[in-house]
Design a protein around this motif. Structure first.
Motif, mmCIF file in Angstrom:
data_model
loop_
_atom_site.group_PDB
_atom_site.id
_atom_site.type_symbol
_atom_site.label_atom_id
_atom_site.label_comp_id
_atom_site.label_asym_id
_atom_site.label_seq_id
_atom_site.Cartn_x
_atom_site.Cartn_y
_atom_site.Cartn_z
ATOM 1 N N ASN A 31 -3.359 31.075 -17.184
ATOM 2 C CA ASN A 31 -3.740 32.299 -17.902
ATOM 3 C C ASN A 31 -2.979 33.523 -17.407
ATOM 4 O O ASN A 31 -3.465 34.654 -17.496
ATOM 5 N N GLY A 32 -1.790 33.294 -16.876
ATOM 6 C CA GLY A 32 -0.879 34.390 -16.597
ATOM 7 C C GLY A 32 -1.012 35.040 -15.240
ATOM 8 O O GLY A 32 -0.272 35.982 -14.935
ATOM 9 N N ILE A 33 -1.945 34.583 -14.406
ATOM 10 C CA ILE A 33 -2.059 35.138 -13.059
ATOM 11 C C ILE A 33 -1.201 34.264 -12.152
ATOM 12 O O ILE A 33 -1.632 33.235 -11.642
ATOM 13 N N ARG A 34 0.051 34.665 -11.961
ATOM 14 C CA ARG A 34 1.053 33.783 -11.381
ATOM 15 C C ARG A 34 1.262 33.982 -9.879
ATOM 16 O O ARG A 34 1.782 33.100 -9.193
ATOM 17 N N ASN A 35 0.886 35.125 -9.371
ATOM 18 C CA ASN A 35 1.109 35.417 -7.960
ATOM 19 C C ASN A 35 -0.064 34.873 -7.131
ATOM 20 O O ASN A 35 -0.887 35.628 -6.619
ATOM 21 N N ILE A 36 -0.149 33.541 -7.051
ATOM 22 C CA ILE A 36 -1.280 32.899 -6.383
ATOM 23 C C ILE A 36 -0.772 31.827 -5.412
ATOM 24 O O ILE A 36 0.369 31.391 -5.486
ATOM 25 N N LEU A 37 -1.665 31.417 -4.531
ATOM 26 C CA LEU A 37 -1.321 30.427 -3.510
ATOM 27 C C LEU A 37 -2.554 29.606 -3.165
ATOM 28 O O LEU A 37 -3.656 30.144 -3.046
ATOM 29 N N ILE A 38 -2.367 28.292 -3.017
ATOM 30 C CA ILE A 38 -3.412 27.420 -2.475
ATOM 31 C C ILE A 38 -3.142 27.220 -0.989
ATOM 32 O O ILE A 38 -2.012 26.934 -0.587
ATOM 33 N N VAL A 39 -4.174 27.387 -0.178
ATOM 34 C CA VAL A 39 -4.101 27.093 1.256
ATOM 35 C C VAL A 39 -4.939 25.856 1.517
ATOM 36 O O VAL A 39 -6.125 25.800 1.157
ATOM 37 N N GLU A 40 -4.344 24.840 2.133
ATOM 38 C CA GLU A 40 -5.029 23.570 2.359
ATOM 39 C C GLU A 40 -4.932 23.172 3.828
ATOM 40 O O GLU A 40 -3.841 23.169 4.407
ATOM 41 N N GLU A 41 -6.072 22.830 4.414
ATOM 42 C CA GLU A 41 -6.111 22.434 5.826
ATOM 43 C C GLU A 41 -5.379 21.120 6.071
ATOM 44 O O GLU A 41 -4.766 20.919 7.117
ATOM 45 N N GLY A 42 -5.467 20.186 5.121
ATOM 46 C CA GLY A 42 -4.843 18.878 5.292
ATOM 47 C C GLY A 42 -3.432 18.822 4.729
ATOM 48 O O GLY A 42 -2.830 19.829 4.352
ATOM 49 N N LYS A 43 -2.909 17.612 4.679
ATOM 50 C CA LYS A 43 -1.573 17.373 4.137
ATOM 51 C C LYS A 43 -1.668 16.513 2.876
ATOM 52 O O LYS A 43 -2.735 16.024 2.522
ATOM 53 N N LYS A 44 -0.521 16.326 2.231
ATOM 54 C CA LYS A 44 -0.479 15.516 1.025
ATOM 55 C C LYS A 44 0.036 14.123 1.353
ATOM 56 O O LYS A 44 1.077 13.962 1.990
ATOM 57 N N PHE A 45 -0.700 13.101 0.893
ATOM 58 C CA PHE A 45 -0.320 11.715 1.114
ATOM 59 C C PHE A 45 -0.368 10.962 -0.205
ATOM 60 O O PHE A 45 -1.118 11.309 -1.124
ATOM 61 N N GLY A 97 3.472 26.921 -9.139
ATOM 62 C CA GLY A 97 2.511 27.229 -8.088
ATOM 63 C C GLY A 97 2.939 26.688 -6.734
ATOM 64 O O GLY A 97 3.770 25.782 -6.647
ATOM 65 N N ASN A 98 2.381 27.246 -5.673
ATOM 66 C CA ASN A 98 2.707 26.829 -4.313
ATOM 67 C C ASN A 98 1.446 26.415 -3.554
ATOM 68 O O ASN A 98 0.357 26.964 -3.786
ATOM 69 N N ILE A 99 1.613 25.455 -2.644
ATOM 70 C CA ILE A 99 0.537 25.022 -1.756
ATOM 71 C C ILE A 99 1.023 25.151 -0.320
ATOM 72 O O ILE A 99 2.079 24.611 0.034
ATOM 73 N N LEU A 100 0.277 25.881 0.484
ATOM 74 C CA LEU A 100 0.557 25.964 1.914
ATOM 75 C C LEU A 100 -0.292 24.914 2.606
ATOM 76 O O LEU A 100 -1.505 25.078 2.742
ATOM 77 N N GLU A 101 0.334 23.822 3.014
ATOM 78 C CA GLU A 101 -0.396 22.700 3.618
ATOM 79 C C GLU A 101 -0.579 22.891 5.122
ATOM 80 O O GLU A 101 0.136 23.653 5.764
ATOM 81 N N ASN A 102 -1.541 22.157 5.644
ATOM 82 C CA ASN A 102 -1.707 22.015 7.095
ATOM 83 C C ASN A 102 -2.029 23.335 7.781
ATOM 84 O O ASN A 102 -1.686 23.549 8.938
ATOM 85 N N PHE A 103 -2.702 24.240 7.062
ATOM 86 C CA PHE A 103 -3.182 25.484 7.653
ATOM 87 C C PHE A 103 -4.668 25.652 7.331
ATOM 88 O O PHE A 103 -5.073 25.545 6.173
#
Length: 583
Positions: free
Chosen positions: A139-153, A296-302
């Motif tokens: 819906n056009g809100i593009r300046n966003i970030l996911i923060v995830e404690e784990g990693k991707k497997f 979109g971006n995901i910051l993993e392991n934080f």
């Protein structure tokens, strides 16, 4: 203590160095309160060793070790038998059906966090976080970030290999409530959250339930979307019937339905059919994949350890991993850590009182093992079947649970005859569960541990419902044609068909093992004084854009699998935010 278990366990398994190492690594990741408990037992053992023999426990001769252990075993409140049970469970997980899973490096890197003020940051990438992020981006809100404690497997082929517990489960799956009635519980800790580890069962969303948590708000119908998950679910029933063990299981299951005439549901699953093979539609394969494809971006392991209020209504997040600590700024934050971890983060940040607990609760589950005359279980750990008995809903439901050899062995540890039976006949065995939506759970936040300790107890009426649920599950299972059953109690008690007439008296005084994978509630929405959030998840009494948007909001009891409801609630709240956003 660990070495002593390896040398003296009752099943005489052979332990190699590599196995010990894997067990130790699993154990290190367990819940902090469990580590403290083990450390306390070690202190007691060494204290007694010095008193009687003037030596450390691990320096004693075997006969003296046994003497100390006999003393400790008489101190029933210590529950030292749970230590052996824990190490055995870890041994089984790392040696049986332990498929290797691999790290997935597909998420984006090299983001200049210091120079960006994000419009929105989503903490957590499970079903709620994935839906929230994808809806915002779409819906056009593009300046966003996911923060995830784990990693991707990558997703494993088998059901719950030991490596999955280590890499993708919070605390390696080793968490427990305290109090009179213990519940072993677990949740996801990886990119995609619980959707990466659960069975993906999809119950239709109950609109009446949504109305109850939104306090009959008339605007709810404007945001409710009945179709938004339909493209990710299908009924996999016919695909199971290609295998002989699956055909046998369904023949037995349908026999039980035919004889009892009890209501049942064949559920859809978050999955799809590719190349004639069922593929799980976890968040990493659906919403997060779309989110990444859209930029979109995901910051993993934080891990987010604190939320800070800055000037001009800006928000700063303190993030940390093993090697560094960083700060990221944003205008809005959506907390999607899951219950009770979102509540824990709010308390760590001093945004809500430490005493707050708006009806946090579990889905307690009691399991049994049924043995049949024909094979109903694959050689390797397979998926659960998608039919459930709902005759007694909303008190409890019955269904199939993970039945790999490793879980059958864990369930029968302590009963050598049952354990050997499992090793011989596991292909002819399967696990059933009776699941409830009841318990009285309270949360105590411990600042120096930075986690909640959960205390749980069942009142007399709740215990009565649990016994009734177990009794009816046993009746149904024998109607399916089971030769005999091992109960999910501490002794893995064996029940034969001719004992069913006396089953009420047999189970009355047994101590059942109770587990849970659904953690719900803790933060209610509404306009009442006691509601910490407004009707669509925003933290009250604040001009800051701090939102909770996950299973913490399901404060009313919901018995069925909650993933589809959690996703619907996240979608509703995000649509409300977009409608009112001034970004």
């Amino acid at each position: 203590m660990c070495d002593y278990f390896f040398e003296n366990n009752e099943n005489n398994e052979k332990y190699e160095f590599n196995i010990k190492r894997k067990i130790f690594l699993h154990f290190k990741k367990s819940q902090k309160i469990i580590l403290i408990y083990i450390f306390f037992i070690i202190i007691i053992k060494n204290f007694l060793s010095f008193i009687f023999f003037l030596k450390k426990f691990n320096k004693l001769k075997k006969k003296n070790i046994n003497f100390i252990l006999r003393i400790i075993s008489r101190l029933k409140f210590l529950k030292t038998e749970k230590i052996d049970e824990l190490f055995h469970a870890l041994y089984v997980l790392v040696t049986i059906n332990n498929e290797r899973i691999f790290f997935n490096k597909s998420t984006k890197k090299n983001i200049n966090y210091k120079d960006i003020v994000y419009d929105a940051i989503i903490i957590g990438s499970g079903p709620s976080g994935a839906v929230t992020a994808n809806e915002l981006l779409s819906n056009g809100i593009r300046n966003i970030l996911i923060v995830e404690e784990g990693k991707k497997f990558y997703l494993p082929d088998l059901k719950h290999p030991g490596s999955e517990f280590y890499f993708k489960w919070k605390n390696s799956g080793l968490s427990s409530s305290l109090g009179k009635d213990l519940i072993q519980y677990s949740s996801g800790n990886c990119v995609g959250g619980g959707s990466e580890i659960n069975s993906g069962l999809c119950h239709d969303v109950d609109f009446e339930y949504l109305k109850s948590i939104y306090k009959n708000d008339p605007d709810l119908k404007n945001f409710y979307d009945t179709n938004f998950i339909n493209s990710y679910v299908f009924d996999p029933h016919y695909t199971y019937l290609k295998n002989n063990h699956a055909k046998n299981f369904y023949r037995y299951f349908e026999s039980g339905i035919s004889k009892t005439k009890w209501k049942f549901e064949s559920l859809k699953k978050f999955s799809t059919l590719q190349n004639n093979k069922v593929k799980r539609n976890s968040m990493s394969e659906t919403y997060l994949k779309q989110y990444l494809m859209k930029g979109g971006n995901i910051l993993e392991n934080f891990k987010c350890i604190k939320i800070n209020k800055l000037k001009n209504n800006l928000i700063s997040l303190d993030l940390m991993n093993k090697s560094k600590k960083i700060k990221i700024n944003c205008k809005n934050v959506f907390i999607c850590c899951g219950a009770p971890y979102s509540l824990q983060l709010l308390k760590q940040s001093k945004l809500v009182p430490n005493s707050l607990n708006n009806n946090f609760h579990f889905h307690p589950m009691v399991k049994i093992i049924a043995k049949y005359n024909q094979e109903v279980n694959p050689s390797k750990s397979g998926d659960v079947f998608n039919s459930q008995i709902v005759e007694f809903y909303p008190k409890y439901i019955f269904g199939n649970a993970a039945s790999g050899e490793q879980f059958l062995r864990i369930s029968t540890y302590g009963n050598s005859k049952a354990y050997l039976d499992v090793k011989k006949n596991f292909k002819k065995m399967t696990v059933y569960h009776s699941t409830f939506s009841l318990s009285s759970s309270s949360l105590k936040y411990i600042p120096f541990l930075q986690e909640h300790i959960i205390f749980n107890k069942f009142d007399k009426n709740q215990k009565k419902i649990i016994l009734e649920g177990v009794e009816n599950l046993l009746k149904f299972t024998f109607f399916t044609g089971a030769d005999y059953i091992y109960l999910g109690d501490e002794k893995a008690t064996k029940i034969l068909p001719d004992q069913i007439k006396d089953i009420t008296s047999i189970i009355q005084n047994l101590k059942f093992k109770v587990s849970a994978v659904h953690l719900l509630g803790g933060l209610s929405m509404g306009n009442n004084k006691d509601d910490p959030l407004d009707l669509y998840g925003k933290l009250k009494e604040s001009n800051y854009g701090i939102y909770v948007n996950d299973s913490s909001l399901l404060t009313n009891h919901l018995l069925k699998n909650p993933q589809s409801t959690v996703m619907q609630v996240a979608n509703i709240n995000t649509k409300n935010f977009i409608k009112n956003a001034n970004i």
